[in-house]
Design a protein around this motif. Sequence first.
Motif, PDB file in Angstrom:
ATOM      1  N   ARG A  26       0.355 -12.836 -12.700  1.00 15.32           N
ATOM      2  CA  ARG A  26      -0.796 -11.965 -12.451  1.00 15.32           C
ATOM      3  C   ARG A  26      -0.429 -10.934 -11.394  1.00 15.32           C
ATOM      4  N   TYR A  27      -0.537  -9.690 -11.782  1.00 16.97           N
ATOM      5  CA  TYR A  27      -0.260  -8.594 -10.858  1.00 16.97           C
ATOM      6  C   TYR A  27      -1.506  -7.723 -10.798  1.00 16.97           C
ATOM      7  N   ARG A  28      -1.926  -7.406  -9.595  1.00 12.11           N
ATOM      8  CA  ARG A  28      -3.069  -6.521  -9.428  1.00 12.11           C
ATOM      9  C   ARG A  28      -2.575  -5.210  -8.849  1.00 12.11           C
ATOM     10  N   TYR A  29      -3.082  -4.125  -9.388  1.00 17.13           N
ATOM     11  CA  TYR A  29      -2.759  -2.826  -8.823  1.00 17.13           C
ATOM     12  C   TYR A  29      -3.946  -1.916  -9.048  1.00 17.13           C
ATOM     13  N   GLY A  30      -4.077  -0.963  -8.181  1.00 17.34           N
ATOM     14  CA  GLY A  30      -5.202  -0.066  -8.292  1.00 17.34           C
ATOM     15  C   GLY A  30      -4.951   1.199  -7.507  1.00 17.34           C
ATOM     16  N   CYS A  31      -5.918   2.057  -7.589  1.00 13.87           N
ATOM     17  CA  CYS A  31      -5.835   3.346  -6.922  1.00 13.87           C
ATOM     18  C   CYS A  31      -7.115   3.558  -6.147  1.00 13.87           C
ATOM     19  N   ARG A  32      -7.005   3.889  -4.892  1.00 20.15           N
ATOM     20  CA  ARG A  32      -8.166   4.148  -4.044  1.00 20.15           C
ATOM     21  C   ARG A  32      -8.198   5.635  -3.751  1.00 20.15           C
ATOM     22  N   ILE A  33      -9.362   6.228  -3.893  1.00 22.40           N
ATOM     23  CA  ILE A  33      -9.539   7.655  -3.611  1.00 22.40           C
ATOM     24  C   ILE A  33     -10.145   7.788  -2.210  1.00 22.40           C
ATOM     25  N   PHE A  34      -9.637   8.718  -1.439  1.00 19.89           N
ATOM     26  CA  PHE A  34     -10.251   8.979  -0.141  1.00 19.89           C
ATOM     27  C   PHE A  34     -10.580  10.461  -0.042  1.00 19.89           C
ATOM     28  N   LYS A  35     -11.580  10.758   0.735  1.00 20.03           N
ATOM     29  CA  LYS A  35     -11.988  12.136   0.955  1.00 20.03           C
ATOM     30  C   LYS A  35     -11.363  12.595   2.260  1.00 20.03           C
ATOM     31  N   GLN A  36     -10.692  13.741   2.213  1.00 17.09           N
ATOM     32  CA  GLN A  36     -10.013  14.235   3.415  1.00 17.09           C
ATOM     33  C   GLN A  36     -11.011  14.815   4.384  1.00 17.09           C
ATOM     34  N   VAL A  62       0.864  -1.178   0.000  1.00 20.57           N
ATOM     35  CA  VAL A  62       0.000   0.000   0.000  1.00 20.57           C
ATOM     36  C   VAL A  62       0.900   1.227   0.000  1.00 20.57           C
ATOM     37  N   ASN A  63       0.914   1.947  -1.113  1.00 19.52           N
ATOM     38  CA  ASN A  63       1.682   3.189  -1.213  1.00 19.52           C
ATOM     39  C   ASN A  63       0.829   4.320  -0.644  1.00 19.52           C
ATOM     40  N   ASN A  64       1.089   4.649   0.612  1.00 18.93           N
ATOM     41  CA  ASN A  64       0.286   5.639   1.311  1.00 18.93           C
ATOM     42  C   ASN A  64       1.147   6.696   2.002  1.00 18.93           C
ATOM     43  N   ALA A  65       2.451   6.608   1.883  1.00 16.34           N
ATOM     44  CA  ALA A  65       3.317   7.608   2.513  1.00 16.34           C
ATOM     45  C   ALA A  65       3.076   8.958   1.850  1.00 16.34           C
ATOM     46  N   GLY A  66       3.099   9.996   2.626  1.00 10.67           N
ATOM     47  CA  GLY A  66       2.875  11.305   2.036  1.00 10.67           C
ATOM     48  C   GLY A  66       3.261  12.434   2.972  1.00 10.67           C
ATOM     49  N   ASN A  67       3.347  13.589   2.396  1.00 10.58           N
ATOM     50  CA  ASN A  67       3.606  14.817   3.136  1.00 10.58           C
ATOM     51  C   ASN A  67       2.994  15.962   2.346  1.00 10.58           C
ATOM     52  N   HIS A  68       3.041  17.137   2.876  1.00  8.09           N
ATOM     53  CA  HIS A  68       2.576  18.305   2.132  1.00  8.09           C
ATOM     54  C   HIS A  68       3.352  19.523   2.605  1.00  8.09           C
ATOM     55  N   CYS A  69       3.237  20.564   1.862  1.00  9.44           N
ATOM     56  CA  CYS A  69       3.875  21.830   2.194  1.00  9.44           C
ATOM     57  C   CYS A  69       2.785  22.885   2.079  1.00  9.44           C
ATOM     58  N   LYS A  70       2.244  23.302   3.215  1.00  9.94           N
ATOM     59  CA  LYS A  70       1.130  24.251   3.192  1.00  9.94           C
ATOM     60  C   LYS A  70       1.639  25.670   2.982  1.00  9.94           C
ATOM     61  N   LYS A  71       1.732  26.016   1.707  1.00  6.74           N
ATOM     62  CA  LYS A  71       2.135  27.370   1.327  1.00  6.74           C
ATOM     63  C   LYS A  71       1.390  27.746   0.063  1.00  6.74           C
ATOM     64  N   TYR A  72       1.102  29.029  -0.068  1.00  7.31           N
ATOM     65  CA  TYR A  72       0.565  29.500  -1.342  1.00  7.31           C
ATOM     66  C   TYR A  72       1.670  29.381  -2.377  1.00  7.31           C
ATOM     67  N   ILE A  73       1.281  29.206  -3.629  1.00  4.60           N
ATOM     68  CA  ILE A  73       2.262  28.929  -4.674  1.00  4.60           C
ATOM     69  C   ILE A  73       3.329  30.019  -4.780  1.00  4.60           C
ATOM     70  N   GLU A  74       2.962  31.259  -4.516  1.00  4.63           N
ATOM     71  CA  GLU A  74       3.969  32.322  -4.611  1.00  4.63           C
ATOM     72  C   GLU A  74       5.001  32.241  -3.489  1.00  4.63           C
ATOM     73  N   ASP A  75       4.668  31.525  -2.415  1.00  6.51           N
ATOM     74  CA  ASP A  75       5.603  31.353  -1.299  1.00  6.51           C
ATOM     75  C   ASP A  75       6.340  30.013  -1.345  1.00  6.51           C
ATOM     76  N   GLN A  94       6.930 -14.960  -7.038  1.00  5.02           N
ATOM     77  CA  GLN A  94       5.705 -15.645  -6.620  1.00  5.02           C
ATOM     78  C   GLN A  94       4.692 -15.774  -7.755  1.00  5.02           C
ATOM     79  N   GLY A  95       4.863 -14.969  -8.794  1.00  2.00           N
ATOM     80  CA  GLY A  95       3.928 -14.994  -9.908  1.00  2.00           C
ATOM     81  C   GLY A  95       2.644 -14.247  -9.636  1.00  2.00           C
ATOM     82  N   LYS A  96       2.626 -13.444  -8.583  1.00  4.38           N
ATOM     83  CA  LYS A  96       1.425 -12.677  -8.252  1.00  4.38           C
ATOM     84  C   LYS A  96       1.786 -11.598  -7.242  1.00  4.38           C
ATOM     85  N   GLY A  97       0.867 -10.684  -7.041  1.00  7.27           N
ATOM     86  CA  GLY A  97       1.057  -9.636  -6.054  1.00  7.27           C
ATOM     87  C   GLY A  97       0.061  -8.524  -6.254  1.00  7.27           C
ATOM     88  N   SER A  98      -0.080  -7.675  -5.258  1.00 12.56           N
ATOM     89  CA  SER A  98      -1.027  -6.562  -5.313  1.00 12.56           C
ATOM     90  C   SER A  98      -0.356  -5.289  -4.844  1.00 12.56           C
TER      91      SER A  98
END
Length: 109
Positions: free
Chosen positions: A99-109, A2-15, A46-50
Motif C-alpha cells: 500500500r502506497y499513498r501519495y497525493g498533492c496538496r495545493i497552497f495559496k501563495q 514531502v516533495n516541497n523543494a522549489g525555486n523560481h526565475c522571476k523573468k518575463y518569458i521574453e527575458d 516496508q510494504g507501505k509509505g506516503s
Amino acid sequence: LVNNAGNHCKKYIEDMTVEDYVNVLNVHLVGAFALTKALFPHMKEQGKGSILFQASMTSYIGQPQVAGYATAKAGYLGPGPFGENPGTDSHAEGGKRDRYRYGCRIFKQ
C-alpha cells in the motif's frame, strides 16, 4: 516524503532563457522524481509509505514572471509516481499487496 523543494526565475518569458526554465523544472520535477525513486525501495521493503507533492495555486491561475514555477507545480497535479492519479495505489507482486499513498496538496501563495 514531502516533495516541497522549489525555486523560481522571476523573468518575463521574453527575458527567460531555456536554461532558466529547465533549471526550475529540474529542481521541482526532476528533484521530486529522484527523491521519490530513492525512497521507493524502502517503501517497498516496508510494504507501505506516503509521498506528498506540494503544488501551488499558481498551477491553476498563473502569475507573471514565473512560467517555469507554474509549469513545475502543475506537473505535480498529473499522474503520480505510480502512473495513477493521486490517491492510494496498490501493487501486487508475488502474491503480496503493498500500500502506497501519495497525493498533492495545493497552497495559496
